[in-house]
Each structure stands twice: as structure tokens, then as C-alpha cells.
Design an enzyme around this catalytic site. Sequence first.
Site, PDB file in Angstrom:
ATOM      1  N   SER A  36       1.271   7.916   8.196  1.00 54.13           N
ATOM      2  CA  SER A  36       0.339   8.280   7.130  1.00 54.13           C
ATOM      3  C   SER A  36      -0.127   9.722   7.292  1.00 54.13           C
ATOM      4  O   SER A  36      -0.797  10.059   8.278  1.00 54.13           O
ATOM      5  CB  SER A  36      -0.872   7.338   7.131  1.00 54.13           C
ATOM      6  OG  SER A  36      -0.479   6.014   6.843  1.00 54.13           O
ATOM      7  N   ASP A  88      -0.668  -8.471   0.595  1.00 55.86           N
ATOM      8  CA  ASP A  88      -1.837  -8.048   1.355  1.00 55.86           C
ATOM      9  C   ASP A  88      -2.880  -7.370   0.478  1.00 55.86           C
ATOM     10  O   ASP A  88      -3.960  -7.033   0.965  1.00 55.86           O
ATOM     11  CB  ASP A  88      -1.446  -7.141   2.529  1.00 55.86           C
ATOM     12  CG  ASP A  88      -0.841  -5.826   2.086  1.00 55.86           C
ATOM     13  OD1 ASP A  88      -0.247  -5.774   0.995  1.00 55.86           O
ATOM     14  OD2 ASP A  88      -0.944  -4.847   2.846  1.00 55.86           O
TER      15      ASP A  88
END
Length: 541
Positions: free
Chosen positions: A129, A287
Site C-alpha cells: 500500500s 470483506d
Amino acid sequence: MAQLPVIQPSRVTVMIKPVGALCNLDCTYCYYLPTKTIYDHHEHRMSEATLESIFASILPRFADDVTIAWQGGEPTLAGLGFFEKAIAFQEKYRRPGQRITHALQTNGTLLDDRWCRYFREHQFLIGLSVDGPARFHDHYRRTNRGQATAEAVIRGQRLLQQHAVDYNILCVLNDRNVHHPEEILRYLLNLGSRWLQFIPAIEWEPDPERPGRNVLAPYSPAPADYGRFLCKVFDLWFERYRKRVSVRIIDAVLNKLVLGQMPLCILDGGCHNQLTIEHDGAVFGCDHFVERRWQLAQIGEPDWINRIDLEGREQVGLTIHGDGYRKNAELPGRDIDDPTDLETRYAPGTAAATAVAEGADEPWYDRVDQQRLGGFAVRKQDLPEKCKACQWKPFCHGGCPKHREHGGDVPEPTILCEAYMMFYEHAMPRLKWLAGYLQNNMQPPDPEPVAAPDAGGRAAAAESPRPSREPAMASHHAAAEAPAPQGGTPAPPAANAPGAAGAAAGSRAFNRNARSGKIGRNEPCPCGSGLKYKHCHGQGR
């Protein structure tokens, strides 16, 4: 009533959350932090019994190729020993010849040589990320104590490179970095990655001026800004990088055009190709919807059933669409400052390590609530007339239900409708031009040999990417190129070419001469999968 889709072991990705939402970062826009509100203890890590049950159940039932995705929170907080156990269970239960591919998403701040050696040895694909240069990255991605993280992330990224670990970069677009597509793309490419994903931070908050309605969070990018970002990145990719850089949304659309399949779930027609397993063994379909009404099974509890009906009556709001987001500061005892906390708590012989049931729950997969999963999958198809009549519906299907104001519970378009329409109208002529080559097993011509300058004005080196570890897409990042069609190469349509006219013209010119450039059956497949053509897109030809 149309038949509900059922789970297909040959197509399912299993996402495992070994520590749930636990993380050493406190990112402002994190969609998963609300799951912390349901935890009753300090640390949380999946038990070995649950971990073993996952592999004991899926590997005998799944196809020869199985994809396991590890996410969090921050999954590396589970400790290296936990992942070594996972590999041991994998080897215990997999069939001869069965291939298990692992992908792990991390913030990168806890990586060290041990982790990178492990990832390399077991061929993990790492998602890192990075939201761009530090001035963008550090604005929303900070530690639990409010400290900047960009420097630690780059340190982890360099370790991945040193150990030759395959990785791609996931960049979350927000209200700040979305206005700087050229700078963001240049920075990420200068880090050395050639596999990029751009995900908009679409999160909802109650609208104080409209009771019962929601509004985008202040850090979310405006849909029009996201659309402009995609258009600019596409232009740069097409003009400079299309033979050596993968951008996930572009590859996904090419896959749809060439093979008729959409590999990107948010743009596909249903939500039934993933199972998410929480640290406590609760199984969900996605999720982004960790809600009790969508729970499908409970590993370790053979008698468990979901008593909440599909309309949500008696629903206990738990996570993402329940109680809402609360900062870590409001959740005492759940901050992780020392990455060894969990390893210490769950060390062999400790109470936390031994207070679990013995033996694997092998049949849990057969208890997955197929009716509930089918209802979850098709709710995405509940669209307004505007969407049903849209020319781009095959490439969007209303977008992700999470990107709709009411989470898919009522017919409504995605908040990103404007962005997708802007992107498709801008990019589709050139994408169809590229697809015309790929459908005929040919490589498109090279883009102009222009390299983007780095921050210091120097030309960036043109690096050749390693083969993709992602599922094969209709990408044209190939190891070997086919010869150009005889009679000249058709020019790509201009950026502002109307409709598919330019692409159609190029495709016609290409098809007249395609025979001269056929791919040999033993040559590498042009899709970039690394397989021979006869074993990939040349099957049956």
C-alpha cells in the site's frame, strides 16, 4: 425467480483475515477498522485449529489451482510462525499436483529480511500500500500514535526488491492525491513496480441534513475527480507504458473485451467468487460486508446456523455497515505498537495458544449457506432503469454494492457512475483497438518510446517487468512479440475518437492480414501468463 448462483470451487478465492482488523496503522479512510468494535479482548489471532480447518476443507474440494489471499488489518502481525504453520497445513492437505498461490496485502512497515526470505521461498505475491509521495501518503496513513509511515513503507519496498519478491502497488485514491495523476503515476513507477492498482476510498457517513441518507466521507474522492484521474492515467499508459506496465482496471476491461470475462469483482455481474474468513472462523461472502445477516458459516461450530433472515430483521449491526467507524483512540487496549505482541501472547504453551479445540473442522465448507450466498450475490443486479439501459452496463453492472449509498439494499447506481462513464467513453475506442490485436493472437504495435521524467527531470529507465503472478488477464505484456501484420500497422484511434469507429477500422485492417502473424503453438502466450500458447489462449485452436 431466477436461480441463485452457487459457490464454485473452481473459481473461488479464499481471503483469510488472520488478525481481523488489528493493525499497527490507523489510516483515516480504513474501511475495515469498524470490525474492531466487536472484539472483546486485546489481541486477536486465528487459532491453529481454525487455520488447519481452512486447508483441510478447501484443498480436497477445490480445483488444481487455488488462490489464498491474506489481508487484515495488517496480516504480518500474526507472526512468521503462524504463516509457517499455514504452509505446513497446506502441504498436509493438498492433492498431488495441486498448486496453491498466495497473495498478501501489507502496509509494508513491519517487513524485514526474515519476512522477505519467507515470501520469496514460498512465492508469495505481495500487495504493498503506497498512496504516492510522502506528502500524500502520510496525510491519511499514520501509525496508531499519529506518526508518519512513508519512510518505513519505502524501506519495506526496498527489502522486497532486494529479495526478488514479486509485488504490486495498491494506491488508495482520496480527496488529495486524486488531483495529481501524473505525479502519482511517475512516483509509483520510479519505485520500480510495474503492476499498479488504483482504488478509490469510497466510504459513507450519515448525512446530517437528510435523516436516513448517507453522504461520502470528506476524504473520499469526488466521482468526477476519480474519472479524470483514470482518463489521465490511461492516456499516459497508452502513450508510454502499455507494453511494460499493468494497471488493473485497464487489464480487467481488456480481459472482458478479449475473453468475455471480467476478473475485477466490482465490475462483474455478481458477488459469488470469494469467501472471507475472519480470525474467529466466521465465513462471509465479502470483506466489505462483514455483517451477521451475510454470515455463511462458522468454522468449529457444526451446529451453527444464521437465524437472521435475508431482509435483515433482528440484525445486530456489527461492522462496516453497522455501528460505523470509530478511531483507535476510542478503542482502548487495541493499539499495536510492538509487532511482537501477538507472537508473545500466542507462543507455544501459553493460555491463548492452548485454549482452542483440538482437531480440524473438515466439513465446514459443506455447511456454507448457499441460499444466503446466492442472495448476497444477486443483490448487485437490483439496478434502476438508468443502469439497465446504459451502454456500459456489461463493463460495470452497477459497480460494487459498497459504492452505493444504501449498500445494495435498494435499486441504485454506484456513486462512481459518472467516473466509469467518463473513463469508458474516453478509453474504450483505444481499448477495442488493442483488443482487436489480442483477439487474433497478435501483439499491438509498440507505444512511442517516450519515458516519463522522474522528480529530478531525468528520463526514467525502461525496465522489463517480470511475468505477472496474477490470474491470467488479457494483458499484452508478453515475453515474446508477434510480427506486425503485413501491409502496414493500423494506427490507434485518437484519444477523442467517437465511439468504437477507430477501433473497428483498425480491427478490419488487422483482420485482413492476421494470418501472416499467427502465434506458434509452442511460443509464449501473448496474454503474459508465462504459459505456452497451446496451453493458454491457444487451446482448441
